[in-house]
Design a protein around this motif. Structure first.
Motif, mmCIF file in Angstrom:
data_model
loop_
_atom_site.group_PDB
_atom_site.id
_atom_site.type_symbol
_atom_site.label_atom_id
_atom_site.label_comp_id
_atom_site.label_asym_id
_atom_site.label_seq_id
_atom_site.Cartn_x
_atom_site.Cartn_y
_atom_site.Cartn_z
ATOM 1 N N ARG A 51 0.817 -1.219 0.000
ATOM 2 C CA ARG A 51 0.000 0.000 0.000
ATOM 3 C C ARG A 51 0.846 1.262 0.000
ATOM 4 N N TYR A 52 1.968 1.260 0.715
ATOM 5 C CA TYR A 52 2.803 2.458 0.801
ATOM 6 C C TYR A 52 3.523 2.736 -0.515
ATOM 7 N N LEU A 55 0.793 4.255 -2.749
ATOM 8 C CA LEU A 55 0.533 5.673 -2.475
ATOM 9 C C LEU A 55 1.670 6.557 -2.979
ATOM 10 N N SER A 58 1.470 6.688 -6.763
ATOM 11 C CA SER A 58 0.339 7.529 -7.162
ATOM 12 C C SER A 58 0.682 9.007 -7.020
ATOM 13 N N THR A 80 -3.410 10.981 -5.334
ATOM 14 C CA THR A 80 -3.106 10.329 -4.065
ATOM 15 C C THR A 80 -4.379 10.096 -3.255
ATOM 16 N N ALA A 81 -5.309 11.027 -3.293
ATOM 17 C CA ALA A 81 -6.582 10.843 -2.579
ATOM 18 C C ALA A 81 -7.379 9.686 -3.162
ATOM 19 N N TYR A 84 -5.733 6.571 -1.976
ATOM 20 C CA TYR A 84 -5.998 6.316 -0.562
ATOM 21 C C TYR A 84 -7.405 5.757 -0.346
ATOM 22 N N TYR A 85 -8.390 6.302 -1.051
ATOM 23 C CA TYR A 85 -9.779 5.884 -0.883
ATOM 24 C C TYR A 85 -10.228 4.827 -1.896
#
Length: 168
Positions: A51-52, A55, A58, A80-81, A84-85
């Motif tokens: 995940r990191y 992000l 992205s 990035t948003a 994240y979502y």
């Protein structure tokens, strides 16, 4: 040492940035609405990867678009948003409750709803950060809707060409 998947992700970011900047930004609908294709990296990135890294990649993708357009981090924030979502967008648009996500098990209406939800969220963030004024609310909303539909067609074409639904 850079892994093969990280290297291919960086190449894909470079390709999507070049495609967006040098080709798609020259295509306009009614002289005003430009399709965006670069969020496909965020939408179709495999869920099982780190995940990191996702992000960070992205953010780099959005920042590279901002560097060419001179938009001061707007695309970096929006991309990035969305990254994240993305899991929340996927779960709400597909009614998925499990922790294991695949695009191949989705029905086409769910797949299309996920794409349109993600691109609408991206366009909403970009447009409202760039042009926000309460007096222009309906003008900005129309811009978001038309850009979303225009971008949706390009992203759907991309998904069909590269058989995203069957591969991920």
């Amino acid at each position: 040492m850079i892994s093969r998947t990280l290297f291919t992700d960086i190449l894909l970011i470079a390709f999507l940035t070049a495609l967006q900047i040098f080709i798609l930004n020259r295509i306009t609908l009614f002289g005003e609405y430009t399709p965006v294709l670069y969020p496909v990296f965020v939408m179709f990135y495999p869920f099982f990867r780190n995940r990191y890294h996702f992000l960070a990649l992205s953010f780099i993708l959005g920042l590279s678009i901002d560097a060419f357009l001179g938009t001061w981090g707007i695309n970096a924030f929006a991309t990035t948003a969305v990254a994240y979502y993305r899991t929340l967008i996927f779960r709400t648009s597909t009614d998925t409750t499990t922790d294991f996500f695949t695009f191949s098990t989705l029905q086409w209406p769910q797949f299309l709803l996920f794409i349109i939800s993600a691109i609408f969220f991206h366009q909403f963030l970009v447009q409202y950060i760039e042009f926000f004024k309460l007096s222009r609310f309906f003008e900005i909303l129309l811009n978001i809707l038309l850009s979303t539909v225009f971008s949706f067609l390009f992203i759907l074409l991309y998904a069909l060409i590269f058989k995203i639904k069957q591969r991920i």
